[in-house]
Design an enzyme around this catalytic site. Structure first.
Site, PDB file in Angstrom:
ATOM      1  N   LYS A  55       0.838  -1.057   0.004  1.00 42.01           N
ATOM      2  CA  LYS A  55      -0.039   0.008   0.165  1.00 42.01           C
ATOM      3  C   LYS A  55       0.763   1.366   0.046  1.00 42.01           C
ATOM      4  CE  LYS A  55      -3.719  -2.523   2.055  1.00 42.01           C
ATOM      5  NZ  LYS A  55      -4.322  -2.854   3.346  1.00 42.01           N
ATOM      6  N   GLN A  99      -4.440  -1.909   9.736  1.00 39.35           N
ATOM      7  CA  GLN A  99      -4.180  -3.233   9.075  1.00 39.35           C
ATOM      8  C   GLN A  99      -4.794  -4.322   9.993  1.00 39.35           C
ATOM      9  OE1 GLN A  99      -2.984  -3.732   5.953  1.00 39.35           O
ATOM     10  NE2 GLN A  99      -3.705  -5.765   6.123  1.00 39.35           N
ATOM     11  N   ASP A 122     -11.211   3.045   4.381  1.00 43.37           N
ATOM     12  CA  ASP A 122     -11.129   1.737   4.273  1.00 43.37           C
ATOM     13  C   ASP A 122     -12.762   1.156   4.405  1.00 43.37           C
ATOM     14  OD1 ASP A 122      -9.930  -0.697   3.735  1.00 43.37           O
ATOM     15  OD2 ASP A 122      -9.499  -1.162   5.674  1.00 43.37           O
TER      16      ASP A 122
END
Length: 283
Positions: A55, A99, A122
């Protein structure tokens, strides 16, 4: 029977990335800074480290600043919440990605909810899920958002069609069901307690497999001419659908890899740049 067509994500993801890079540069010229995505990683799980590095690399390619916060695997929920709250309050940060999965001692939902709604690029907070469910402005969960773009790109209109989603995770199964419902599909969500799953799948015009079990969905489960979206990724580059069997029965099938996967990070970066424009009031 004629072999199914492939729903490839690589080309679409590349086009989206190019557009994101263009808009990122436009933002840089107008705002005097680059859009910024903060990634937060608790512990050093090898797969998670690899995903975060990927990313970060994609951020650089798109002209997005990448800020990384690495926390030890002994981090408590309170410490993680504090770190996410600080990023939420930082005016130089446009998007935040935690994450996951996080270590067992952490309340993952509490951590997600520490991310400000306007920076949840996200799409993991309850606010984002509600926006997806009600069709309101917000940020999509990235993989479901990528799936919808993939369907649009290949001319698949969910309206009036029966979509069966296999899996009910809060970041994939449930949000993709809401996005399909918002597009006027009739949606059935199946899971580990569903009885006679193959019979239900056989009624589906659109199948989204997100169960995390290799080749779980068999070809004879599929309605001839169905659209099959394989959102699974298992060891050995194997999806949740028996690919060769699906290719002989369906109309459109996403391969693994090269289908849904490339879209996820592209949507994340696209939403980060959109958040930057919104935070700066640049429209």
């Amino acid at each position: 029977m004629t072999s199914a067509r492939l729903m490839l994500g690589n080309g679409l993801a590349k086009d989206l990335a190019a557009d994101t890079a263009r808009r990122s540069e436009d933002f840089h010229q107008r705002a005097g800074r680059r859009p910024c995505l903060a990634t937060v990683l608790v512990g050093d799980d090898p797969a998670s480290v690899t995903y975060v590095r990927m990313k970060q690399n994609r951020c650089r390619q798109a002209g997005i600043e990448s800020r990384h916060v690495a926390l030890p695997d002994t981090t408590s929920t309170e410490e993680l919440v504090a770190a996410l709250t600080a990023l939420s309050e930082d005016p130089e940060v446009d998007g935040i990605l935690l994450q996951h999965p996080v270590p067992a001692q952490i309340d993952e939902r509490a951590a997600f909810e520490a991310i400000a709604a306007g920076k949840d690029v996200d799409g993991v907070t309850m606010h984002s899920f509600a926006a997806m469910a009600f069709g309101l402005p917000g940020y999509d969960s990235c993989t479901p958002g990528g799936i919808m773009r993939l369907l649009d790109h290949h001319g698949v209109d969910p309206a009036g069609r029966h979509a069966v989603v296999i899996g009910r995770s809060p970041i994939l199964g449930k949000p993709v069901a809401m996005l399909l419902l918002a597009r006027d599909a009739t949606v059935t969500v199946c899971h580990s307690k569903t009885q006679d799953l193959p019979a239900i799948v056989r009624t589906a015009d659109i199948v989204v497999a997100a169960v995390g079990r290799p080749e779980f969905v068999r070809g004879d489960w599929l309605k001839p001419g169905a659209v099959v979206v394989d959102a699974g990724y298992n060891e050995g580059n194997v999806g949740d659908v028996a690919f060769d069997e699906a290719m002989s029965r369906a109309d459109l099938v996403t391969p693994v890899p090269g289908g849904v996967g490339p879209m996820t990070i592209s949507v994340l970066l696209d939403q980060t740049v959109r958040a930057a424009f919104e935070h700066a009031g640049l429209g």
